[in-house]
Design a protein around this motif. Structure first.
Motif, PDB file in Angstrom:
ATOM      1  N   LEU A   1      14.171  61.347   1.763  1.00 15.90           N
ATOM      2  CA  LEU A   1      15.052  60.206   2.018  1.00 15.90           C
ATOM      3  C   LEU A   1      15.606  59.634   0.716  1.00 15.90           C
ATOM      4  O   LEU A   1      16.778  59.255   0.636  1.00 15.90           O
ATOM      5  CB  LEU A   1      14.300  59.130   2.800  1.00 15.90           C
ATOM      6  N   GLY A   2      14.746  59.568  -0.292  1.00 16.03           N
ATOM      7  CA  GLY A   2      15.220  59.094  -1.590  1.00 16.03           C
ATOM      8  C   GLY A   2      16.290  59.997  -2.155  1.00 16.03           C
ATOM      9  O   GLY A   2      17.320  59.535  -2.681  1.00 16.03           O
ATOM     10  N   ASN A   3      16.097  61.314  -2.037  1.00 16.77           N
ATOM     11  CA  ASN A   3      17.092  62.265  -2.524  1.00 16.77           C
ATOM     12  C   ASN A   3      18.389  62.156  -1.726  1.00 16.77           C
ATOM     13  O   ASN A   3      19.493  62.284  -2.286  1.00 16.77           O
ATOM     14  CB  ASN A   3      16.541  63.686  -2.421  1.00 16.77           C
ATOM     15  N   ALA A   4      18.283  61.903  -0.415  1.00 12.42           N
ATOM     16  CA  ALA A   4      19.483  61.723   0.406  1.00 12.42           C
ATOM     17  C   ALA A   4      20.264  60.500  -0.043  1.00 12.42           C
ATOM     18  O   ALA A   4      21.500  60.506  -0.049  1.00 12.42           O
ATOM     19  CB  ALA A   4      19.097  61.603   1.879  1.00 12.42           C
ATOM     20  N   GLY A   5      19.548  59.436  -0.430  1.00 15.44           N
ATOM     21  CA  GLY A   5      20.223  58.244  -0.932  1.00 15.44           C
ATOM     22  C   GLY A   5      20.966  58.511  -2.227  1.00 15.44           C
ATOM     23  O   GLY A   5      22.105  58.063  -2.415  1.00 15.44           O
ATOM     24  N   ILE A   6      20.340  59.274  -3.136  1.00 13.10           N
ATOM     25  CA  ILE A   6      20.993  59.647  -4.391  1.00 13.10           C
ATOM     26  C   ILE A   6      22.213  60.520  -4.112  1.00 13.10           C
ATOM     27  O   ILE A   6      23.271  60.369  -4.739  1.00 13.10           O
ATOM     28  CB  ILE A   6      19.991  60.379  -5.307  1.00 13.10           C
ATOM     29  N   SER A   7      22.090  61.433  -3.138  1.00 12.09           N
ATOM     30  CA  SER A   7      23.216  62.303  -2.779  1.00 12.09           C
ATOM     31  C   SER A   7      24.391  61.490  -2.250  1.00 12.09           C
ATOM     32  O   SER A   7      25.552  61.818  -2.526  1.00 12.09           O
ATOM     33  CB  SER A   7      22.772  63.327  -1.727  1.00 12.09           C
ATOM     34  N   GLU A   8      24.106  60.427  -1.487  1.00 18.03           N
ATOM     35  CA  GLU A   8      25.194  59.587  -0.982  1.00 18.03           C
ATOM     36  C   GLU A   8      25.964  58.955  -2.146  1.00 18.03           C
ATOM     37  O   GLU A   8      27.199  58.915  -2.127  1.00 18.03           O
ATOM     38  CB  GLU A   8      24.629  58.488  -0.077  1.00 18.03           C
ATOM     39  N   VAL A   9      25.243  58.471  -3.145  1.00 19.35           N
ATOM     40  CA  VAL A   9      25.899  57.872  -4.307  1.00 19.35           C
ATOM     41  C   VAL A   9      26.740  58.914  -5.044  1.00 19.35           C
ATOM     42  O   VAL A   9      27.816  58.606  -5.571  1.00 19.35           O
ATOM     43  CB  VAL A   9      24.853  57.239  -5.252  1.00 19.35           C
TER      44      VAL A   9
ATOM     45  N   VAL B   1      32.844  41.126  -1.356  1.00 23.67           N
ATOM     46  CA  VAL B   1      31.939  41.605  -0.319  1.00 23.67           C
ATOM     47  C   VAL B   1      31.064  42.711  -0.911  1.00 23.67           C
ATOM     48  O   VAL B   1      31.569  43.716  -1.421  1.00 23.67           O
ATOM     49  CB  VAL B   1      32.715  42.135   0.905  1.00 23.67           C
ATOM     50  N   LYS B   2      29.763  42.513  -0.881  1.00 26.73           N
ATOM     51  CA  LYS B   2      28.830  43.463  -1.478  1.00 26.73           C
ATOM     52  C   LYS B   2      28.516  44.594  -0.507  1.00 26.73           C
ATOM     53  O   LYS B   2      29.019  44.634   0.623  1.00 26.73           O
ATOM     54  CB  LYS B   2      27.548  42.740  -1.895  1.00 26.73           C
ATOM     55  N   ALA B   3      27.665  45.515  -0.930  1.00 23.31           N
ATOM     56  CA  ALA B   3      27.329  46.670  -0.101  1.00 23.31           C
ATOM     57  C   ALA B   3      26.231  46.356   0.908  1.00 23.31           C
ATOM     58  O   ALA B   3      26.363  46.640   2.102  1.00 23.31           O
ATOM     59  CB  ALA B   3      26.892  47.835  -0.986  1.00 23.31           C
ATOM     60  N   LEU B   4      25.137  45.738   0.454  1.00 23.85           N
ATOM     61  CA  LEU B   4      23.952  45.621   1.304  1.00 23.85           C
ATOM     62  C   LEU B   4      23.291  44.247   1.261  1.00 23.85           C
ATOM     63  O   LEU B   4      22.901  43.716   2.309  1.00 23.85           O
ATOM     64  CB  LEU B   4      22.928  46.689   0.895  1.00 23.85           C
ATOM     65  N   ILE B   5      23.149  43.670   0.064  1.00 24.35           N
ATOM     66  CA  ILE B   5      22.432  42.419  -0.102  1.00 24.35           C
ATOM     67  C   ILE B   5      23.412  41.321  -0.506  1.00 24.35           C
ATOM     68  O   ILE B   5      24.103  41.460  -1.535  1.00 24.35           O
ATOM     69  CB  ILE B   5      21.335  42.532  -1.186  1.00 24.35           C
ATOM     70  N   PRO B   6      23.554  40.265   0.287  1.00 23.88           N
ATOM     71  CA  PRO B   6      24.542  39.232  -0.025  1.00 23.88           C
ATOM     72  C   PRO B   6      24.427  38.706  -1.464  1.00 23.88           C
ATOM     73  O   PRO B   6      23.317  38.436  -1.940  1.00 23.88           O
ATOM     74  CB  PRO B   6      24.210  38.126   0.994  1.00 23.88           C
ATOM     75  N   PHE B   7      25.573  38.659  -2.153  1.00 18.81           N
ATOM     76  CA  PHE B   7      25.733  38.102  -3.487  1.00 18.81           C
ATOM     77  C   PHE B   7      25.109  38.956  -4.600  1.00 18.81           C
ATOM     78  O   PHE B   7      25.345  38.701  -5.774  1.00 18.81           O
ATOM     79  CB  PHE B   7      25.135  36.688  -3.576  1.00 18.81           C
TER      80      PHE B   7
ATOM     81  N   GLY C   1      21.824  53.822  -0.878  1.00 19.05           N
ATOM     82  CA  GLY C   1      22.836  54.770  -1.312  1.00 19.05           C
ATOM     83  C   GLY C   1      23.978  54.890  -0.323  1.00 19.05           C
ATOM     84  O   GLY C   1      25.153  54.926  -0.708  1.00 19.05           O
ATOM     85  N   ARG C   2      23.657  54.921   0.959  1.00 17.61           N
ATOM     86  CA  ARG C   2      24.688  55.043   1.997  1.00 17.61           C
ATOM     87  C   ARG C   2      25.595  53.807   2.009  1.00 17.61           C
ATOM     88  O   ARG C   2      26.814  53.921   2.174  1.00 17.61           O
ATOM     89  CB  ARG C   2      24.021  55.222   3.357  1.00 17.61           C
TER      90      ARG C   2
END
Length: 267
Positions: free
Chosen positions: A30-38, A259-265, A239-240
């Motif tokens: 899953l970690g590698n999939a997140g890096i691949s998304e980036v 507007v951020k990606a995942l975490i407000p501000f 990453g996604r």
């Protein structure tokens, strides 16, 4: 040192090579999939279904997004439902984990059938690993919980905070999926900039609430596998979400830069 700091929150690791291996595999994959998304090597579904493919789309087996999502979620849902029959009367914590996982995938199937409006396809080469990941992670989490029978409870009990977090996560995720579904009128397939809820602050609030839900599940479980899977899920969805924000920025000149990606501000 870090592991010793987690000991008050975890059941003793069971003597199972399968669970130990799955803990490492889930986190790393899953970690590698997140890096691949980036790195723009996307799992090919949703808005990324035909983006940067290494093989011509015409040469790949395609499923409708609806069919692909049903294929992905159903085996995991059946694994959760079957756990009540395979491992009956294993206590409150086990029942909570089985119920949470079953409800999680039931909600996903419900959304596929009655909420989501699909515009693309899913490549079979993406559908297969997604399906296996959901099924194996669900089965491994349930089996890891089964192996805690007879072991001493963790000194710090997190299952009741976990229930609250899970309910917040699944509710917030459903609400923002509903908002996404209302963006398109009948017959429309084009993407639009989401509005409402937390979409005014982050482009992927549904991912944020999914993370909250899985943190809740790991709190209910308090097994090493559950925490490993949740941490890997956080890396992947981070990453996604970053890739999703870049996609919106590239497609819409009017996309608000604050507007951020995942975490407000923050991110």
């Amino acid at each position: 040192m870090a592991m010793s700091g987690l000991l008050p929150f975890l059941f003793p690791p069971p003597p199972s090579m399968f669970v130990s291996a799955m803990s490492v595999i889930s986190f790393v994959s899953l970690g590698n999939a997140g890096i691949s998304e980036v790195r723009r090597k996307h799992m090919q579904y949703s808005k990324f279904w035909n983006l940067n493919s290494q093989v011509s789309v015409d040469k790949q087996i395609k499923l409708s997004s609806k069919t692909g999502m049903l294929v992905a979620y159903t085996p995991a849902f059946l694994a959760g439902a079957a756990s009540f029959w395979i491992f009956p009367q294993e206590g409150l914590r086990f029942s909570l984990i089985s119920f949470a996982l079953t409800l999680h995938f039931f909600k996903r199937i419900f959304e596929v059938l009655f909420v989501h409006k699909f515009s693309g396809s899913m490549i079979l080469d993406s559908a297969i690993p997604i399906t296996l990941s959901y099924f194996l992670s669900t089965a491994a989490m349930i089996y890891a919980q089964h192996l805690t029978q007879g072991l001493p409870e963790p000194p710090i009990d997190l299952k009741y905070p976990g229930i609250i977090l899970f309910l917040i996560g699944i509710s917030g995720n459903f609400y923002h999926h509903y908002l996404l579904s209302k963006l398109r009128g009948k017959g429309e397939k084009e993407y639009k900039i989401p509005k409402g809820g937390l979409f005014d602050l982050v482009i992927c609030p549904h991912y944020l609430f999914e993370i909250i839900g899985f943190v809740g599940i790991s709190f209910i479980s308090q097994t090493l596998y559950a925490f490993s899977f949740t941490l890997g899920t956080i890396f992947y969805l981070t990453g996604r979400s970053a890739a999703t924000r870049k996609w919106y920025l590239s497609k819409f000149e009017a996309f608000p830069k604050d507007v951020k990606a995942l975490i407000p501000f923050l991110f």
